[in-house]
Design a protein around this motif. Sequence first.
Motif, PDB file in Angstrom:
ATOM      1  N   ALA A  59      -1.321 -16.382 -68.657  1.00  0.00           N
ATOM      2  CA  ALA A  59      -1.441 -17.220 -69.855  1.00  0.00           C
ATOM      3  C   ALA A  59      -2.895 -17.331 -70.323  1.00  0.00           C
ATOM      4  O   ALA A  59      -3.150 -17.730 -71.458  1.00  0.00           O
ATOM      5  N   LEU A  60      -3.834 -16.957 -69.465  1.00  0.00           N
ATOM      6  CA  LEU A  60      -5.250 -17.077 -69.801  1.00  0.00           C
ATOM      7  C   LEU A  60      -5.850 -15.792 -70.374  1.00  0.00           C
ATOM      8  O   LEU A  60      -7.037 -15.758 -70.674  1.00  0.00           O
ATOM      9  N   GLN A  61      -5.038 -14.775 -70.555  1.00  0.00           N
ATOM     10  CA  GLN A  61      -5.579 -13.476 -70.970  1.00  0.00           C
ATOM     11  C   GLN A  61      -6.293 -13.516 -72.324  1.00  0.00           C
ATOM     12  O   GLN A  61      -7.197 -12.726 -72.565  1.00  0.00           O
ATOM     13  N   HIS A  62      -5.946 -14.447 -73.185  1.00  0.00           N
ATOM     14  CA  HIS A  62      -6.597 -14.549 -74.491  1.00  0.00           C
ATOM     15  C   HIS A  62      -7.678 -15.637 -74.503  1.00  0.00           C
ATOM     16  O   HIS A  62      -8.195 -15.977 -75.569  1.00  0.00           O
ATOM     17  N   TYR A  63      -7.994 -16.169 -73.337  1.00  0.00           N
ATOM     18  CA  TYR A  63      -8.984 -17.237 -73.198  1.00  0.00           C
ATOM     19  C   TYR A  63      -9.975 -16.872 -72.096  1.00  0.00           C
ATOM     20  O   TYR A  63      -9.949 -17.447 -71.006  1.00  0.00           O
ATOM     21  N   PRO A  64     -10.856 -15.905 -72.363  1.00  0.00           N
ATOM     22  CA  PRO A  64     -11.752 -15.422 -71.302  1.00  0.00           C
ATOM     23  C   PRO A  64     -12.667 -16.500 -70.734  1.00  0.00           C
ATOM     24  O   PRO A  64     -12.962 -16.489 -69.539  1.00  0.00           O
ATOM     25  N   SER A  65     -13.122 -17.446 -71.536  1.00  0.00           N
ATOM     26  CA  SER A  65     -14.006 -18.482 -70.998  1.00  0.00           C
ATOM     27  C   SER A  65     -13.256 -19.394 -70.031  1.00  0.00           C
ATOM     28  O   SER A  65     -13.815 -19.853 -69.031  1.00  0.00           O
ATOM     29  N   VAL A  66     -11.982 -19.652 -70.305  1.00  0.00           N
ATOM     30  CA  VAL A  66     -11.163 -20.475 -69.409  1.00  0.00           C
ATOM     31  C   VAL A  66     -10.894 -19.709 -68.117  1.00  0.00           C
ATOM     32  O   VAL A  66     -11.024 -20.248 -67.019  1.00  0.00           O
ATOM     33  N   LEU A  67     -10.555 -18.432 -68.249  1.00  0.00           N
ATOM     34  CA  LEU A  67     -10.321 -17.589 -67.075  1.00  0.00           C
ATOM     35  C   LEU A  67     -11.578 -17.505 -66.215  1.00  0.00           C
ATOM     36  O   LEU A  67     -11.509 -17.558 -64.983  1.00  0.00           O
ATOM     37  N   LEU A  68     -12.733 -17.431 -66.866  1.00  0.00           N
ATOM     38  CA  LEU A  68     -13.994 -17.382 -66.132  1.00  0.00           C
ATOM     39  C   LEU A  68     -14.242 -18.681 -65.364  1.00  0.00           C
ATOM     40  O   LEU A  68     -14.720 -18.650 -64.226  1.00  0.00           O
ATOM     41  N   ASP A  69     -13.889 -19.820 -65.959  1.00  0.00           N
ATOM     42  CA  ASP A  69     -14.029 -21.092 -65.246  1.00  0.00           C
ATOM     43  C   ASP A  69     -13.173 -21.098 -63.977  1.00  0.00           C
ATOM     44  O   ASP A  69     -13.626 -21.527 -62.916  1.00  0.00           O
ATOM     45  N   VAL A  70     -11.946 -20.614 -64.085  1.00  0.00           N
ATOM     46  CA  VAL A  70     -11.061 -20.554 -62.920  1.00  0.00           C
ATOM     47  C   VAL A  70     -11.620 -19.578 -61.890  1.00  0.00           C
ATOM     48  O   VAL A  70     -11.676 -19.881 -60.689  1.00  0.00           O
ATOM     49  N   ALA A  71     -12.053 -18.407 -62.350  1.00  0.00           N
ATOM     50  CA  ALA A  71     -12.568 -17.386 -61.428  1.00  0.00           C
ATOM     51  C   ALA A  71     -13.809 -17.872 -60.683  1.00  0.00           C
ATOM     52  O   ALA A  71     -13.946 -17.644 -59.476  1.00  0.00           O
ATOM     53  N   ARG A  72     -14.708 -18.541 -61.385  1.00  0.00           N
ATOM     54  CA  ARG A  72     -15.921 -19.047 -60.729  1.00  0.00           C
ATOM     55  C   ARG A  72     -15.595 -20.077 -59.657  1.00  0.00           C
ATOM     56  O   ARG A  72     -16.144 -20.035 -58.554  1.00  0.00           O
ATOM     57  N   LEU A  73     -14.714 -20.998 -59.988  1.00  0.00           N
ATOM     58  CA  LEU A  73     -14.357 -22.012 -59.005  1.00  0.00           C
ATOM     59  C   LEU A  73     -13.559 -21.403 -57.852  1.00  0.00           C
ATOM     60  O   LEU A  73     -13.733 -21.794 -56.698  1.00  0.00           O
ATOM     61  N   MET A  74     -12.714 -20.415 -58.159  1.00  0.00           N
ATOM     62  CA  MET A  74     -11.952 -19.732 -57.113  1.00  0.00           C
ATOM     63  C   MET A  74     -12.906 -18.994 -56.172  1.00  0.00           C
ATOM     64  O   MET A  74     -12.752 -19.045 -54.951  1.00  0.00           O
ATOM     65  N   GLN A  75     -13.904 -18.345 -56.742  1.00  0.00           N
ATOM     66  CA  GLN A  75     -14.887 -17.624 -55.933  1.00  0.00           C
ATOM     67  C   GLN A  75     -15.632 -18.595 -55.014  1.00  0.00           C
ATOM     68  O   GLN A  75     -15.812 -18.320 -53.828  1.00  0.00           O
ATOM     69  N   ALA A  76     -16.046 -19.728 -55.548  1.00  0.00           N
ATOM     70  CA  ALA A  76     -16.750 -20.723 -54.734  1.00  0.00           C
ATOM     71  C   ALA A  76     -15.842 -21.267 -53.636  1.00  0.00           C
ATOM     72  O   ALA A  76     -16.269 -21.423 -52.491  1.00  0.00           O
ATOM     73  N   HIS A  77     -14.596 -21.530 -53.976  1.00  0.00           N
ATOM     74  CA  HIS A  77     -13.646 -22.045 -52.996  1.00  0.00           C
ATOM     75  C   HIS A  77     -13.399 -21.022 -51.885  1.00  0.00           C
ATOM     76  O   HIS A  77     -13.391 -21.367 -50.704  1.00  0.00           O
ATOM     77  N   LEU A  78     -13.211 -19.755 -52.245  1.00  0.00           N
ATOM     78  CA  LEU A  78     -12.976 -18.707 -51.244  1.00  0.00           C
ATOM     79  C   LEU A  78     -14.209 -18.497 -50.369  1.00  0.00           C
ATOM     80  O   LEU A  78     -14.084 -18.277 -49.162  1.00  0.00           O
ATOM     81  N   ALA A  79     -15.397 -18.581 -50.960  1.00  0.00           N
ATOM     82  CA  ALA A  79     -16.625 -18.423 -50.180  1.00  0.00           C
ATOM     83  C   ALA A  79     -16.761 -19.555 -49.159  1.00  0.00           C
ATOM     84  O   ALA A  79     -17.130 -19.313 -48.001  1.00  0.00           O
ATOM     85  N   GLU A  80     -16.446 -20.776 -49.569  1.00  0.00           N
ATOM     86  CA  GLU A  80     -16.499 -21.913 -48.640  1.00  0.00           C
ATOM     87  C   GLU A  80     -15.477 -21.747 -47.518  1.00  0.00           C
ATOM     88  O   GLU A  80     -15.765 -22.025 -46.359  1.00  0.00           O
ATOM     89  N   GLU A  81     -14.283 -21.318 -47.887  1.00  0.00           N
ATOM     90  CA  GLU A  81     -13.238 -21.110 -46.879  1.00  0.00           C
ATOM     91  C   GLU A  81     -13.651 -20.020 -45.896  1.00  0.00           C
ATOM     92  O   GLU A  81     -13.467 -20.142 -44.685  1.00  0.00           O
ATOM     93  N   LEU A  82     -14.237 -18.952 -46.405  1.00  0.00           N
ATOM     94  CA  LEU A  82     -14.688 -17.858 -45.549  1.00  0.00           C
ATOM     95  C   LEU A  82     -15.814 -18.327 -44.624  1.00  0.00           C
ATOM     96  O   LEU A  82     -15.795 -18.036 -43.430  1.00  0.00           O
TER      97      LEU A  82
END
Length: 124
Positions: A59-82
Amino acid sequence: AFSDYYQVESLKQECNRVLLELPHSAARLVQAHKYGMFDQYSRCVKALAEDASQPDLSALQHYPSVLLDVARLMQAHLAEELKRRLASEPANQSGFSASRLTVGPFFFERQTPRSLLSTNLHRS
């Protein structure tokens, strides 16, 4: 939204309150983005980023800035988990551990000495 068109702030607040109680989704995140619902936006971004096992982000394919917000937070969350998992697992005698770490749908084969994880990796 009707509340914006008719300028009825109380209706907008009530709608926002109800939406905050519903489960998060990418579609709800887009809705929050479109209508400036900041609490809903933050809640959905955080929930989608932390639930890396099942996010349907199409659903975010037409909203790159929103997708980027999710991706950045996901990356931070995965890095913390790792980091948390690396810190809790002992390395073998050579300082290496080749175990497989799974975080949501992602996995990492760890074959890097612990000493390199916290140092600058620039090489001349």
